[in-house]
Motif scaffolding. Structure first.
Motif, PDB file in Angstrom:
ATOM      1  N   LEU A  27      14.395  -9.630  63.235  1.00  0.00           N
ATOM      2  CA  LEU A  27      15.608  -8.932  63.644  1.00  0.00           C
ATOM      3  C   LEU A  27      15.586  -7.486  63.151  1.00  0.00           C
ATOM      4  CD1 LEU A  27      17.601 -10.785  65.143  1.00  0.00           C
ATOM      5  CD2 LEU A  27      19.205 -10.371  63.277  1.00  0.00           C
ATOM      6  N   VAL A  28      15.218  -7.340  61.868  1.00  0.00           N
ATOM      7  CA  VAL A  28      15.173  -6.003  61.268  1.00  0.00           C
ATOM      8  C   VAL A  28      14.145  -5.144  62.006  1.00  0.00           C
ATOM      9  CG1 VAL A  28      14.518  -4.720  59.193  1.00  0.00           C
ATOM     10  CG2 VAL A  28      15.964  -6.763  59.000  1.00  0.00           C
ATOM     11  N   ALA A  29      12.969  -5.725  62.273  1.00  0.00           N
ATOM     12  CA  ALA A  29      11.914  -5.000  62.970  1.00  0.00           C
ATOM     13  C   ALA A  29      12.397  -4.544  64.338  1.00  0.00           C
ATOM     14  CB  ALA A  29      10.678  -5.887  63.111  1.00  0.00           C
ATOM     15  N   ALA A  30      13.116  -5.429  65.027  1.00  0.00           N
ATOM     16  CA  ALA A  30      13.615  -5.090  66.355  1.00  0.00           C
ATOM     17  C   ALA A  30      14.587  -3.922  66.266  1.00  0.00           C
ATOM     18  CB  ALA A  30      14.287  -6.305  66.995  1.00  0.00           C
ATOM     19  N   ALA A  31      15.445  -3.956  65.236  1.00  0.00           N
ATOM     20  CA  ALA A  31      16.429  -2.881  65.066  1.00  0.00           C
ATOM     21  C   ALA A  31      15.724  -1.549  64.814  1.00  0.00           C
ATOM     22  CB  ALA A  31      17.365  -3.213  63.916  1.00  0.00           C
ATOM     23  N   ILE A  32      14.703  -1.600  63.950  1.00  0.00           N
ATOM     24  CA  ILE A  32      13.973  -0.361  63.650  1.00  0.00           C
ATOM     25  C   ILE A  32      13.285   0.154  64.917  1.00  0.00           C
ATOM     26  CG2 ILE A  32      12.108   0.672  62.295  1.00  0.00           C
ATOM     27  CD1 ILE A  32      12.703  -1.337  60.090  1.00  0.00           C
ATOM     28  N   ALA A  33      12.695  -0.762  65.678  1.00  0.00           N
ATOM     29  CA  ALA A  33      11.995  -0.378  66.900  1.00  0.00           C
ATOM     30  C   ALA A  33      12.957   0.315  67.859  1.00  0.00           C
ATOM     31  CB  ALA A  33      11.376  -1.605  67.557  1.00  0.00           C
ATOM     32  N   TRP A  34      14.157  -0.201  67.917  1.00  0.00           N
ATOM     33  CA  TRP A  34      15.162   0.377  68.810  1.00  0.00           C
ATOM     34  C   TRP A  34      15.492   1.816  68.375  1.00  0.00           C
ATOM     35  CZ3 TRP A  34      20.535   1.581  68.080  1.00  0.00           C
ATOM     36  CH2 TRP A  34      21.229   1.824  69.276  1.00  0.00           C
ATOM     37  N   GLY A  35      15.689   1.951  67.057  1.00  0.00           N
ATOM     38  CA  GLY A  35      15.977   3.280  66.511  1.00  0.00           C
ATOM     39  C   GLY A  35      14.823   4.250  66.789  1.00  0.00           C
ATOM     40  N   LEU A  36      13.616   3.728  66.610  1.00  0.00           N
ATOM     41  CA  LEU A  36      12.410   4.523  66.827  1.00  0.00           C
ATOM     42  C   LEU A  36      12.363   5.018  68.269  1.00  0.00           C
ATOM     43  CD1 LEU A  36       9.883   5.179  65.075  1.00  0.00           C
ATOM     44  CD2 LEU A  36       8.721   3.357  66.334  1.00  0.00           C
ATOM     45  N   ALA A  37      12.668   4.141  69.191  1.00  0.00           N
ATOM     46  CA  ALA A  37      12.625   4.486  70.606  1.00  0.00           C
ATOM     47  C   ALA A  37      13.620   5.600  70.898  1.00  0.00           C
ATOM     48  CB  ALA A  37      12.933   3.245  71.453  1.00  0.00           C
ATOM     49  N   ARG A  38      14.786   5.498  70.316  1.00  0.00           N
ATOM     50  CA  ARG A  38      15.821   6.529  70.504  1.00  0.00           C
ATOM     51  C   ARG A  38      15.349   7.879  69.975  1.00  0.00           C
ATOM     52  NH1 ARG A  38      21.832   5.353  70.989  1.00  0.00           N
ATOM     53  NH2 ARG A  38      21.956   7.555  70.514  1.00  0.00           N
ATOM     54  N   TRP A  39      14.812   7.811  68.758  1.00  0.00           N
ATOM     55  CA  TRP A  39      14.355   9.044  68.112  1.00  0.00           C
ATOM     56  C   TRP A  39      13.263   9.695  68.948  1.00  0.00           C
ATOM     57  CZ3 TRP A  39       9.297   9.633  66.309  1.00  0.00           C
ATOM     58  CH2 TRP A  39       9.040  10.850  65.649  1.00  0.00           C
ATOM     59  N   ALA A  40      12.317   8.858  69.432  1.00  0.00           N
ATOM     60  CA  ALA A  40      11.189   9.369  70.207  1.00  0.00           C
ATOM     61  C   ALA A  40      11.688  10.021  71.484  1.00  0.00           C
ATOM     62  CB  ALA A  40      10.224   8.234  70.530  1.00  0.00           C
ATOM     63  N   ARG A  41      12.689   9.395  72.109  1.00  0.00           N
ATOM     64  CA  ARG A  41      13.202   9.922  73.364  1.00  0.00           C
ATOM     65  C   ARG A  41      13.842  11.300  73.134  1.00  0.00           C
ATOM     66  NH1 ARG A  41      17.339   6.531  75.347  1.00  0.00           N
ATOM     67  NH2 ARG A  41      16.046   4.868  74.529  1.00  0.00           N
ATOM     68  N   THR A  42      14.671  11.356  72.072  1.00  0.00           N
ATOM     69  CA  THR A  42      15.337  12.640  71.787  1.00  0.00           C
ATOM     70  C   THR A  42      14.297  13.717  71.498  1.00  0.00           C
ATOM     71  OG1 THR A  42      16.561  11.148  70.357  1.00  0.00           O
ATOM     72  CG2 THR A  42      17.532  13.303  70.727  1.00  0.00           C
TER      73      THR A  42
ATOM     74  N   GLN B 171      11.174  13.804  72.448  1.00  0.00           N
ATOM     75  CA  GLN B 171      10.408  14.196  73.632  1.00  0.00           C
ATOM     76  C   GLN B 171      11.238  15.127  74.510  1.00  0.00           C
ATOM     77  OE1 GLN B 171       8.713  10.985  75.851  1.00  0.00           O
ATOM     78  NE2 GLN B 171       7.507  12.337  77.141  1.00  0.00           N
ATOM     79  N   ALA B 172      12.547  14.818  74.599  1.00  0.00           N
ATOM     80  CA  ALA B 172      13.415  15.669  75.414  1.00  0.00           C
ATOM     81  C   ALA B 172      13.470  17.079  74.836  1.00  0.00           C
ATOM     82  CB  ALA B 172      14.812  15.059  75.487  1.00  0.00           C
ATOM     83  N   ALA B 173      13.473  17.138  73.492  1.00  0.00           N
ATOM     84  CA  ALA B 173      13.622  18.438  72.847  1.00  0.00           C
ATOM     85  C   ALA B 173      12.311  19.219  72.802  1.00  0.00           C
ATOM     86  CB  ALA B 173      14.170  18.249  71.430  1.00  0.00           C
ATOM     87  N   THR B 174      11.223  18.548  72.438  1.00  0.00           N
ATOM     88  CA  THR B 174       9.969  19.259  72.201  1.00  0.00           C
ATOM     89  C   THR B 174       8.903  18.972  73.234  1.00  0.00           C
ATOM     90  OG1 THR B 174       9.017  17.501  70.887  1.00  0.00           O
ATOM     91  CG2 THR B 174      10.389  19.085  69.720  1.00  0.00           C
ATOM     92  N   GLY B 175       9.107  17.908  74.051  1.00  0.00           N
ATOM     93  CA  GLY B 175       8.102  17.554  75.041  1.00  0.00           C
ATOM     94  C   GLY B 175       6.951  16.777  74.460  1.00  0.00           C
ATOM     95  N   GLN B 176       7.029  16.492  73.142  1.00  0.00           N
ATOM     96  CA  GLN B 176       5.935  15.766  72.509  1.00  0.00           C
ATOM     97  C   GLN B 176       6.127  14.264  72.691  1.00  0.00           C
ATOM     98  OE1 GLN B 176       5.747  17.369  68.558  1.00  0.00           O
ATOM     99  NE2 GLN B 176       3.550  16.988  68.529  1.00  0.00           N
TER     100      GLN B 176
END
Ligand SMILES: N[C@@H](CCC(=O)N[C@@H](CS)C(=O)NCC(=O)O)C(=O)O
Lengths: 343, 399
Positions: free
Chosen positions: B196-211, B213-218
């Motif tokens: 459960l914890v891993a899933a929560a972290i993964a979700w957060g990670l996905a959000r962070w990555a999206r933001t 990528q939107a900001a820096t294109g990386q």
């Protein structure tokens, strides 16, 4: 089909919910007004009990029970229409007045007789539940079936007896439950189950339907009492009497040797019991008190014959099933078929 | 304003009149009237039913749910013995219906998307094969297909004693797929928590990555990172706890396998039949959805240098989803309702167990059918609610 059954049940339920149904008295009047008896019989076709023959005419012990009632009411055994019913649909069909009587290898049990608003009028076949297995299993007794998968039809006493039997013998099993008999038959035939269980009477005819009937054997154990008989709605005493005494009349006829062939000669019999049965003699009329004519029983015997004749023709020596009379012999011949006297 | 008007306005009669001419108030009044009539009608039906049942000597009530059921059910996801109540049998039937529907929906969606996209493929063979599949299976009545699959499954598979031995102590025969049953030892719940914890972290990670990528294109390899997390963390905890998991291995004893767990042939045939049938409709929905996205979108994507796969995944499908989801919802609802055909081939779903065995044994037809209908209604409403929520989320993507 499944959804079809559901809609039939729904219809039945809706019927009970719709407009005020008058108390269930007056079935005889309804039947007379319609001009025929609507009788619920086996829908899948159970050879010997209720099944259409090659020409499409319904034949069987249960079918005869319907015809006999038609003969008693109209003096004509053909004034009857049949409704084929699955195990699941049968009691709802009776409750919702879709049929006037039910004669569909149905076991009389306390809950059915007391909680469904229906009444069993007698026993036209004393049956019991048995098992059929593949010969290749090398099983010779039901006691060896521990751990077996068993194909069974839902909505039957069979389903419950099966569970009781295994439990009381300390054995485990896995029930594979089908709504329709054909589906249970096919699954057993395809090897889905080790054993098949139903009323012994049915086992023999079902075995004959298998791809290789000789690959299966019927085990000797009979694990339950299955008194099969006709049923009517509760609360209509007159109609209940008619259906009950129709069966008795057929038994009495057999007891006194009155047959379809000799019933006319028998009208001159000196035997007072026979005279009362056939309504012969001054003031002998047992029909009008139940809304029928005095020759009601004569009409039954003329139309379908006595119980023994019906038995032999449908399930006995005259049929492919060749079932012995056994428990279904008259009481005077060591069986259980016993009718109270007409007087 | 004249004097006459003023008096008219003050009088109560004209107040009523004004209200009647107000569309809003009139609407309320009519709705209230309809509601009252509907209520009275329902009451009348209920009253009549009760009276008729009483007249016919048929008991009415829900006490039967607590009575002993006394029949066996082949597939028991939760505890159930012959001494269990009809209420327990109801739960089993319900669970079996849910299991079947969920499996059906998952497979139908996967197959449907693959086939739908294949129909639009430039590969002639693939496109034609997909077309033939869709046109054949959606035009044959489902019940026949189910009977066919059941018959097929039973005839293809050998008896239990000749069953195919597969890896991991798994066996496939006409009694089903028998496999080891996991027995969770002490502390196994920690593994679940880790997941459960891993899933929560993964979700957060996905959000962070999206933001980011939107900001820096990386770009960030979200998929692999999350996969590693979701698998790795629970595995670590599991090993740290000393692997608290054992298996009950099925053994052939007498007629059948004893122990382990089984996926019965009825379930296999049902999932096959339901998902292959529903997938044809989903495929068409998917195809329609993709075709609804203007070609310009793909052309624009290509000119930006996106690969065809990326174009499909990042540009076309997200836009197509808005068109696909509403009809997809009805397909899910259809599948759930169609799962009630299960009783034809002996799969113990709600209709077979509850509206079948229980109804017959207790004779409480009206109560049982009412409960069954309520359950299907509830299942459908829940499915629809989830899909609507999903739809709303996807719709927000619109620019
Ligand atoms: N006597 C039992 C069983 C009757 C029964 O339904 N038997 C099966 C097998 S012999 C049958 O007739 N099935 C035919 C059908 O459902 O159409 C009962 O009354 O519950």
């Amino acid at each position: 089909m499944g959804s079809n059954t559901l809609s039939k049940l729904l219809f039945g339920a809706a019927f009970l919910g719709a407009g005020a149904v008058a108390a269930s008295a007056g079935t005889l009047d309804d039947v007379k007004a319609k001009g025929f008896v609507q009788c619920g019989v086996n829908g899948a076709g159970l050879a010997g009990f209720g099944a259409p023959d090659d020409a499409g005419n319904w034949k069987g012990l249960d079918v005869d029970a319907c015809r006999a009632v038609a003969a008693a009411v109209f003096g004509d055994p053909t004034k009857v229409k049949f409704t084929g019913l699955s195990a699941k649909e049968r009691f709802t069909a009776l409750q919702s007045k879709e049929i006037d009587m039910l004669a569909r290898n149905s076991t009389n049990t306390m809950s059915r007789d007391t909680q469904l608003g229906i009444t069993f009028t007698g026993v036209n076949y004393f049956d019991g539940q048995g098992f059929m297995v593949k010969k290749s299993l090398g099983v010779s007794s039901a006691k060896d079936l521990d751990g077996a998968s068993v194909c069974v039809q839902s909505g039957t006493t069979t389903e419950l007896n099966l569970a009781d039997y295994f439990k009381s013998n300390g054995m485990t099993f896995n029930a594979v439950v089908f709504e329709k008999q054909e589906e249970a038959d096919a699954a057993y035939d395809a090897g889905r189950c080790d054993a098949y269980t139903t009323d012994a009477s049915g086992l023999y005819s079902i075995r004959l339907k298998m791809t290789n009937p000789d690959d299966s054997i019927v085990l000797p154990e009979i694990i339950s009492k299955e008194p099969l008989g006709p049923a009517v709605r509760q609360g209509d005493d007159q109609w209940e009497s008619i259906v009950r005494w129709t069966h008795y009349a057929m038994l009495i006829a057999e007891e006194f040797g009155v047959t379809q062939a000799n019933v006319d000669e028998m009208k001159t019999s000196e035997n007072p019991e026979v005279q009362r049965l056939l309504g012969v003699g001054e003031g002998v009329d047992f029909g009008s008190p139940i809304g029928l004519t005095k020759d009601w029983a004569y009409n039954i015997i003329k139309g379908v014959g006595n119980y023994g004749e019906s038995f032999e023709r449908n399930v006995g020596e005259g049929s492919s099933l060749k079932i012995a009379r056994g428990l279904n012999a008259l009481w005077s011949k060591g069986g259980l078929q016993y009718a109270p006297p007409i007087r | 304003m004249t004097l006459r008007d003023k008096t008219a306005e003050d009088s109560p009669r004209s107040w009523v009149r004004a209200a009647l001419y107000d569309a809003r108030i009139r609407g309320w009044v009519f709705q209230a009237v309809v509601l009252v009539v509907l209520l009275l009608l329902t009451l009348w039906i209920l009253h009549n039913t009760a009276a008729n049942l009483r007249a016919a000597n048929i008991p009415f009530g829900f006490d039967f749910l607590h009575m002993r059921a006394g029949f066996d059910i082949s597939q028991k996801p939760i505890d159930y013995t012959l001494d269990s109540s009809h209420a327990q049998a109801f739960k089993i039937g319900l669970l079996n219906t849910i299991i079947l529907s969920v499996l059906g929906i998952v497979f139908a969606t996967i197959i449907g998307f693959i086939v739908g996209i294949s129909r639009l493929s430039n590969n002639w063979l693939l496109a034609k094969a997909a077309t033939v599949y869709v046109e054949t299976l959606r035009n044959i009545p489902l019940l026949l297909q189910l009977l066919f699959w059941y018959k097929a499954v039973l005839s293809v598979l050998p008896g239990p004693r000749q069953g195919y031995m597969l890896p991991l102590a798994t066996n496939l025969s006409n009694r089903g797929l028998t496999m080891p049953r996991p027995i969770f030892g002490q502390g196994f719940d920690f593994v679940m928590w880790a997941l459960l914890v891993a899933a929560a972290i993964a979700w957060g990670l996905a959000r962070w990555a999206r933001t980011r990528q939107a900001a820096t294109g990386q770009p960030f390899p979200v998929f692999w990172a999350s996969a590693g997390l979701v698998v790795g963390l629970p595995l670590l905890v599991f090993l740290a706890l000393g692997a608290p998991l054992t298996f009950e291995i099925p053994v052939l004893k007498g007629f059948n396998f004893v122990g382990g767990m089984v996926i019965h042939p009825e379930l296999i045939a049902m999932v096959l039949g339901l998902s292959l049938y529903t997938a044809t409709f989903i495929a068409e929905t998917v195809r329609a959805g993709i075709l609804a996205v203007s070609v310009g979108q793909s052309e624009a994507a290509f000119s930006l240098g996106l690969q065809p796969g990326q174009t499909m995944r990042l540009i076309v499908v997200p836009q197509a989803m808005r068109v696909i989801i509403p009809p997809l919802t009805s397909q899910y609802l259809n599948l759930t309702k169609n799962s009630s055909l299960a009783l034809a081939i002996g799969y113990p779903d709600l209709v077979a167990v509850f509206a079948g065995s229980t109804l017959n044994i207790t004779g409480h037809a009206i109560e049982v059918i009412a409960i069954t209908m309520a359950v299907y209604l509830a299942l459908s409403l829940i499915t629809a609610a989830v899909m609507n929520w999903f739809n709303a989320r996807v719709a927000l993507v619109e620019r």
